[in-house]
Design a protein around this motif. Sequence first.
Motif, PDB file in Angstrom:
ATOM      1  N   VAL A 276       0.862  -1.180   0.000  1.00 48.54           N
ATOM      2  CA  VAL A 276       0.000   0.000   0.000  1.00 48.54           C
ATOM      3  C   VAL A 276       0.899   1.231   0.000  1.00 48.54           C
ATOM      4  CG1 VAL A 276      -1.774   1.278   1.245  1.00 48.54           C
ATOM      5  CG2 VAL A 276      -1.811  -1.207   1.266  1.00 48.54           C
ATOM      6  N   ASP A 277       0.720   2.054  -1.020  1.00 46.22           N
ATOM      7  CA  ASP A 277       1.484   3.294  -1.138  1.00 46.22           C
ATOM      8  C   ASP A 277       0.929   4.289  -0.123  1.00 46.22           C
ATOM      9  OD1 ASP A 277       2.815   5.570  -1.886  1.00 46.22           O
ATOM     10  OD2 ASP A 277       2.052   5.631  -3.933  1.00 46.22           O
ATOM     11  N   THR A 278       1.730   4.641   0.906  1.00 44.07           N
ATOM     12  CA  THR A 278       1.294   5.595   1.922  1.00 44.07           C
ATOM     13  C   THR A 278       2.053   6.909   1.801  1.00 44.07           C
ATOM     14  OG1 THR A 278       2.874   4.679   3.506  1.00 44.07           O
ATOM     15  CG2 THR A 278       0.623   3.795   3.563  1.00 44.07           C
ATOM     16  N   SER A 279       2.504   7.226   0.601  1.00 37.98           N
ATOM     17  CA  SER A 279       3.264   8.462   0.390  1.00 37.98           C
ATOM     18  C   SER A 279       2.350   9.672   0.537  1.00 37.98           C
ATOM     19  CB  SER A 279       3.917   8.446  -0.990  1.00 37.98           C
ATOM     20  OG  SER A 279       2.926   8.440  -1.994  1.00 37.98           O
ATOM     21  N   GLY A 280       2.956  10.851   0.556  1.00 36.87           N
ATOM     22  CA  GLY A 280       2.197  12.088   0.722  1.00 36.87           C
ATOM     23  C   GLY A 280       1.255  12.383  -0.427  1.00 36.87           C
ATOM     24  N   SER A 281       1.507  11.841  -1.612  1.00 37.59           N
ATOM     25  CA  SER A 281       0.637  12.114  -2.763  1.00 37.59           C
ATOM     26  C   SER A 281      -0.679  11.336  -2.705  1.00 37.59           C
ATOM     27  CB  SER A 281       1.366  11.780  -4.069  1.00 37.59           C
ATOM     28  OG  SER A 281       1.661  10.400  -4.125  1.00 37.59           O
ATOM     29  N   VAL A 282      -0.757  10.328  -1.829  1.00 42.30           N
ATOM     30  CA  VAL A 282      -1.983   9.540  -1.677  1.00 42.30           C
ATOM     31  C   VAL A 282      -2.825  10.196  -0.583  1.00 42.30           C
ATOM     32  CG1 VAL A 282      -2.935   7.286  -1.073  1.00 42.30           C
ATOM     33  CG2 VAL A 282      -0.827   7.432  -2.389  1.00 42.30           C
ATOM     34  N   SER A 283      -4.062  10.574  -0.925  1.00 45.72           N
ATOM     35  CA  SER A 283      -4.930  11.250   0.042  1.00 45.72           C
ATOM     36  C   SER A 283      -5.508  10.264   1.059  1.00 45.72           C
ATOM     37  CB  SER A 283      -6.071  11.961  -0.692  1.00 45.72           C
ATOM     38  OG  SER A 283      -6.954  11.002  -1.245  1.00 45.72           O
ATOM     39  N   ASN A 284      -6.054  10.799   2.151  1.00 45.72           N
ATOM     40  CA  ASN A 284      -6.695   9.948   3.156  1.00 45.72           C
ATOM     41  C   ASN A 284      -7.903   9.230   2.577  1.00 45.72           C
ATOM     42  OD1 ASN A 284      -4.844  10.592   5.123  1.00 45.72           O
ATOM     43  ND2 ASN A 284      -6.085  12.245   6.000  1.00 45.72           N
ATOM     44  N   ASP A 285      -8.638   9.876   1.670  1.00 42.94           N
ATOM     45  CA  ASP A 285      -9.785   9.225   1.032  1.00 42.94           C
ATOM     46  C   ASP A 285      -9.339   8.032   0.200  1.00 42.94           C
ATOM     47  OD1 ASP A 285     -11.573  10.997   2.156  1.00 42.94           O
ATOM     48  OD2 ASP A 285     -11.553  12.359   0.432  1.00 42.94           O
ATOM     49  N   GLU A 286      -8.211   8.174  -0.510  1.00 45.89           N
ATOM     50  CA  GLU A 286      -7.683   7.056  -1.289  1.00 45.89           C
ATOM     51  C   GLU A 286      -7.258   5.909  -0.375  1.00 45.89           C
ATOM     52  OE1 GLU A 286      -5.632   8.603  -5.328  1.00 45.89           O
ATOM     53  OE2 GLU A 286      -4.834   9.520  -3.495  1.00 45.89           O
TER      54      GLU A 286
ATOM     55  N   GLY B 272       5.795  10.037   3.177  1.00 45.00           N
ATOM     56  CA  GLY B 272       6.931  10.756   2.578  1.00 45.00           C
ATOM     57  C   GLY B 272       6.867  10.695   1.062  1.00 45.00           C
ATOM     58  N   GLY B 273       8.017  10.504   0.434  1.00 56.63           N
ATOM     59  CA  GLY B 273       8.100  10.384  -1.027  1.00 56.63           C
ATOM     60  C   GLY B 273       7.709   8.984  -1.478  1.00 56.63           C
ATOM     61  N   THR B 274       7.818   8.704  -2.772  1.00 55.33           N
ATOM     62  CA  THR B 274       7.405   7.413  -3.315  1.00 55.33           C
ATOM     63  C   THR B 274       8.563   6.718  -4.010  1.00 55.33           C
ATOM     64  OG1 THR B 274       5.213   8.343  -3.751  1.00 55.33           O
ATOM     65  CG2 THR B 274       5.715   6.253  -4.787  1.00 55.33           C
ATOM     66  N   ASP B 275       8.729   5.418  -3.717  1.00 50.60           N
ATOM     67  CA  ASP B 275       9.669   4.567  -4.439  1.00 50.60           C
ATOM     68  C   ASP B 275       9.072   3.168  -4.459  1.00 50.60           C
ATOM     69  OD1 ASP B 275      11.789   3.388  -5.711  1.00 50.60           O
ATOM     70  OD2 ASP B 275      13.206   3.625  -4.054  1.00 50.60           O
TER      71      ASP B 275
ATOM     72  N   CYS C 111       2.037  -4.514   3.294  1.00 54.06           N
ATOM     73  CA  CYS C 111       3.305  -3.781   3.398  1.00 54.06           C
ATOM     74  C   CYS C 111       2.978  -2.313   3.147  1.00 54.06           C
ATOM     75  CB  CYS C 111       4.286  -4.301   2.357  1.00 54.06           C
ATOM     76  SG  CYS C 111       5.764  -3.318   2.202  1.00 54.06           S
ATOM     77  N   GLN C 112       3.095  -1.476   4.190  1.00 51.28           N
ATOM     78  CA  GLN C 112       2.900  -0.040   4.013  1.00 51.28           C
ATOM     79  C   GLN C 112       4.249   0.571   3.652  1.00 51.28           C
ATOM     80  OE1 GLN C 112       0.677   2.072   6.996  1.00 51.28           O
ATOM     81  NE2 GLN C 112      -0.381   0.204   7.615  1.00 51.28           N
ATOM     82  N   CYS C 113       4.270   1.360   2.592  1.00 55.36           N
ATOM     83  CA  CYS C 113       5.543   1.887   2.114  1.00 55.36           C
ATOM     84  C   CYS C 113       5.364   3.235   1.446  1.00 55.36           C
ATOM     85  CB  CYS C 113       6.172   0.903   1.133  1.00 55.36           C
ATOM     86  SG  CYS C 113       5.051   0.391  -0.166  1.00 55.36           S
ATOM     87  N   ASP C 114       6.404   4.041   1.532  1.00 57.92           N
ATOM     88  CA  ASP C 114       6.496   5.270   0.751  1.00 57.92           C
ATOM     89  C   ASP C 114       7.812   5.201  -0.026  1.00 57.92           C
ATOM     90  OD1 ASP C 114       8.101   5.631   2.965  1.00 57.92           O
ATOM     91  OD2 ASP C 114       7.048   7.371   3.720  1.00 57.92           O
ATOM     92  N   ALA C 115       8.877   5.846   0.436  1.00 62.97           N
ATOM     93  CA  ALA C 115      10.182   5.683  -0.201  1.00 62.97           C
ATOM     94  C   ALA C 115      10.910   4.475   0.377  1.00 62.97           C
ATOM     95  CB  ALA C 115      11.021   6.935  -0.020  1.00 62.97           C
ATOM     96  N   THR C 116      10.476   4.020   1.551  1.00 58.98           N
ATOM     97  CA  THR C 116      11.009   2.822   2.196  1.00 58.98           C
ATOM     98  C   THR C 116       9.836   2.005   2.740  1.00 58.98           C
ATOM     99  OG1 THR C 116      11.174   3.888   4.362  1.00 58.98           O
ATOM    100  CG2 THR C 116      13.114   4.008   2.943  1.00 58.98           C
ATOM    101  N   ILE C 117      10.108   0.790   3.178  1.00 67.37           N
ATOM    102  CA  ILE C 117       9.075  -0.029   3.804  1.00 67.37           C
ATOM    103  C   ILE C 117       8.912   0.446   5.240  1.00 67.37           C
ATOM    104  CG2 ILE C 117       8.491  -2.336   4.609  1.00 67.37           C
ATOM    105  CD1 ILE C 117       9.925  -3.439   2.156  1.00 67.37           C
ATOM    106  N   SER C 118       7.693   0.826   5.606  1.00 67.26           N
ATOM    107  CA  SER C 118       7.420   1.343   6.942  1.00 67.26           C
ATOM    108  C   SER C 118       6.918   0.268   7.892  1.00 67.26           C
ATOM    109  CB  SER C 118       6.383   2.464   6.876  1.00 67.26           C
ATOM    110  OG  SER C 118       6.801   3.451   5.979  1.00 67.26           O
TER     111      SER C 118
ATOM    112  N   VAL D  10      -1.362   4.404  10.014  1.00 65.80           N
ATOM    113  CA  VAL D  10      -0.756   4.615   8.704  1.00 65.80           C
ATOM    114  C   VAL D  10       0.667   5.097   8.913  1.00 65.80           C
ATOM    115  CG1 VAL D  10      -0.869   5.898   6.555  1.00 65.80           C
ATOM    116  CG2 VAL D  10      -2.968   5.138   7.657  1.00 65.80           C
ATOM    117  N   TYR D  11       1.610   4.385   8.324  1.00 65.90           N
ATOM    118  CA  TYR D  11       3.025   4.719   8.428  1.00 65.90           C
ATOM    119  C   TYR D  11       3.481   5.341   7.117  1.00 65.90           C
ATOM    120  CZ  TYR D  11       2.770   1.426  12.321  1.00 65.90           C
ATOM    121  OH  TYR D  11       2.425   0.791  13.467  1.00 65.90           O
ATOM    122  N   GLY D  12       4.483   6.181   7.203  1.00 65.60           N
ATOM    123  CA  GLY D  12       5.051   6.737   5.974  1.00 65.60           C
ATOM    124  C   GLY D  12       4.672   8.181   5.788  1.00 65.60           C
TER     125      GLY D  12
END
Length: 193
Positions: free
Chosen positions: A69-79, A131-134, A100-107, A127-129
């Motif tokens: 699950v992409d938890t980066s800053g670009s993903v809104s709470n609604d998403e 940050g950026g996306t990778d 697996c919750q992740c943004d630029a790293t696995i959280s 919700v962890y993360g």
Amino acid sequence: EFVPGNVQQYLDLLDVQEEAKFNWRQYLKRFAGGSIKTYTKKLRRKYNKRFEDNPGLKIKQRNHIFLAVDTSGSVSNDELKIFFSEIDHIQRTGTQVTICQCDATISNISEYKPGMKINNREKKVAVYGRGGTDFQPPIDYYNENHKKFSCMVYFTDGECSAPENPPKDKLLWVISNGKDNEELPGYRIVFEN
């Protein structure tokens, strides 16, 4: 405790189960294919044909999905709420899910429990993360442990470049913002929020 009526109506709406945006049972049956885990259960009603006094066995196969699950800053709470609603529908198909919750790293990596939601008061998910996306770290983890899982499903908004090393096995991207990122390897499902 007294809760004002308009606030109580809002709180009641948070716990309503949304309809699935996709027919997960049918798609995962075709996509994930063979099962990873086999369970047996002894049945008293079914007789064992080989040994008369022993109970019969029921054999059930179950998929185990690695779900990023992409938890980066670009993903809104609604998403994120939509992601966890869809994950709940996936789990209801009888599939075992590791999230697996992740943004630029696995959280965080944890087993999904039925009913976990962002907006549920009893089984709230942290919700962890944010940050950026990778996309590469969860795919690397999946490549190292791919024998445990039937396939990988990645919930994201798709706003990142494609990973350098593709996964060793099946990968399904679920993109939430309605824009298809064609450079992503594997299969893609695109839906509007």
